[in-house]
Design a protein around this motif. Structure first.
Motif, mmCIF file in Angstrom:
data_model
loop_
_atom_site.group_PDB
_atom_site.id
_atom_site.type_symbol
_atom_site.label_atom_id
_atom_site.label_comp_id
_atom_site.label_asym_id
_atom_site.label_seq_id
_atom_site.Cartn_x
_atom_site.Cartn_y
_atom_site.Cartn_z
ATOM 1 N N ALA A 134 59.207 51.559 107.033
ATOM 2 C CA ALA A 134 57.932 51.466 107.735
ATOM 3 C C ALA A 134 57.333 52.826 108.073
ATOM 4 C CB ALA A 134 58.105 50.651 109.020
ATOM 5 N N THR A 135 58.123 53.885 108.012
ATOM 6 C CA THR A 135 57.622 55.213 108.385
ATOM 7 C C THR A 135 57.095 56.006 107.187
ATOM 8 O OG1 THR A 135 59.772 56.297 108.118
ATOM 9 C CG2 THR A 135 59.315 55.264 110.255
ATOM 10 N N LYS A 136 57.081 55.396 106.003
ATOM 11 C CA LYS A 136 56.626 56.113 104.807
ATOM 12 C C LYS A 136 55.439 55.399 104.170
ATOM 13 C CE LYS A 136 61.206 57.948 103.617
ATOM 14 N NZ LYS A 136 62.255 57.999 102.577
ATOM 15 N N PRO A 137 54.562 56.147 103.487
ATOM 16 C CA PRO A 137 53.464 55.498 102.753
ATOM 17 C C PRO A 137 54.002 54.688 101.581
ATOM 18 C CG PRO A 137 53.535 57.842 102.255
ATOM 19 C CD PRO A 137 54.538 57.610 103.358
ATOM 20 N N ILE A 138 53.174 53.791 101.076
ATOM 21 C CA ILE A 138 53.544 52.919 99.964
ATOM 22 C C ILE A 138 52.538 53.118 98.837
ATOM 23 C CG2 ILE A 138 54.072 50.554 99.265
ATOM 24 C CD1 ILE A 138 53.978 49.903 102.351
ATOM 25 N N THR A 139 53.033 53.258 97.629
ATOM 26 C CA THR A 139 52.181 53.368 96.446
ATOM 27 C C THR A 139 52.171 52.036 95.709
ATOM 28 O OG1 THR A 139 52.674 55.728 96.201
ATOM 29 C CG2 THR A 139 51.809 54.582 94.263
ATOM 30 N N PHE A 140 50.975 51.586 95.335
ATOM 31 C CA PHE A 140 50.801 50.334 94.604
ATOM 32 C C PHE A 140 50.215 50.650 93.220
ATOM 33 C CE2 PHE A 140 50.503 49.346 99.091
ATOM 34 C CZ PHE A 140 51.334 48.241 99.218
ATOM 35 N N ALA A 141 50.981 50.349 92.181
ATOM 36 C CA ALA A 141 50.534 50.562 90.804
ATOM 37 C C ALA A 141 50.179 49.213 90.192
ATOM 38 C CB ALA A 141 51.628 51.248 89.991
#
Length: 267
Positions: free
Chosen positions: A68-75
């Motif tokens: 929850a403390t990190k960004p998420i990348t959506f490809a």
């Protein structure tokens, strides 16, 4: 950090078909809430569509717990754009590790038969029920719990819910709001033996969207257990609007393992 569902669904475009969501929390040691992650993945898919396509179904697999403390990348992969349907695949990742794999189908809106078999179950109206305090991960959800006559363990299986912050008049964005809600409880809380299992991490989640929705209005989610076996449990559910119109159906499979005792401690 996002304080509303609308904020959480506001993705940043960093390249063609690549989107990023900000961290969900600065200090929450728990994994990401699955409904938020799924709704964001569906939102990423919807941002790559022709304008006339609306989400009608999605299925995802949760591969590892997110941070929850990190960004998420959506490809997003554009699997198909036909005359009436579009299909997208979305892989969510953090630090190069895939955490979610989602497939979604979108349809060009068209008239057709309108029928629903189940009636909405009886429930006290939300105006007669007190708000229930929520986990901060639920953001701006307003939840009321009617009495359905049966005992449950930890999580209610019938609940009124709405998003209090306004969602834009965008059908796919509003569907993402419904998907955010769809993972917040479990029908397995009424399954035999649930008192002896852990927190029921999700394995997969499927939602079928039957009709346009407005998650700023009250919706009744009704869940029921279907099966437990081999350390897994599966439940189904329906989401109605306040007028009893069936908006969506869902199914989810979760881990369902009895806690083990080691050295006198339950794990």
């Amino acid at each position: 950090m996002a304080s509303t569902v609308t904020d959480a669904l506001n993705l940043i475009t960093i390249d063609e078909d690549i989107f990023v969501a900000a961290p969900a929390s600065g200090d929450d040691p728990r994994g990401l809430y699955g409904g938020r992650l799924t709704a964001q993945a569906l939102r990423a898919a919807s941002l790559t569509l022709p304008d006339d396509r609306l989400a009608h179904s999605m299925q995802c697999y949760f591969m590892v717990p997110g941070d929850a403390t990190k960004p998420i990348t959506f490809a997003v992969t554009r699997e198909r754009d036909g005359g009436r349907y579009s299909v997208r695949r979305v892989v969510a990742s953090q630090d190069g590790v895939d955490i979610l794999d989602l497939a979604a189908s979108f349809q060009r809106d068209r008239p057709g038969s309108d029928y629903q078999a189940p009636d909405m179950p009886a429930a006290e109206p939300p105006s007669q029920l007190a708000p229930v305090p929520q986990d901060p991960r639920m953001l701006d959800l307003d939840v009321r719990i009617p009495d359905d006559g049966d005992a449950y363990h930890r999580w209610p299986t019938r609940l009124w819910v709405r998003i209090t912050g306004p969602l834009a008049d965008d059908a796919n964005l509003r569907t993402c709001g419904l998907v955010f809600i769809s993972d917040m409880c479990t029908g397995l809380s009424k399954a035999p033996g649930v008192q002896q299992v852990g927190i029921l991490p999700s394995i997969d989640h499927t939602v079928w969207i039957h009709r346009a929705c407005d998650p700023n209005g009250w919706m009744l989610m009704d869940l029921a257990p279907e099966s437990t076996s081999h350390g897994r449990g599966m439940y189904t559910g329906r989401i109605f609007d306040e007028n009893g119109v069936l908006l969506a159906s869902l199914a989810q499979e979760s881990l369902f393992r009895k806690r083990e005792k080691r050295n006198g401690h339950t794990r």
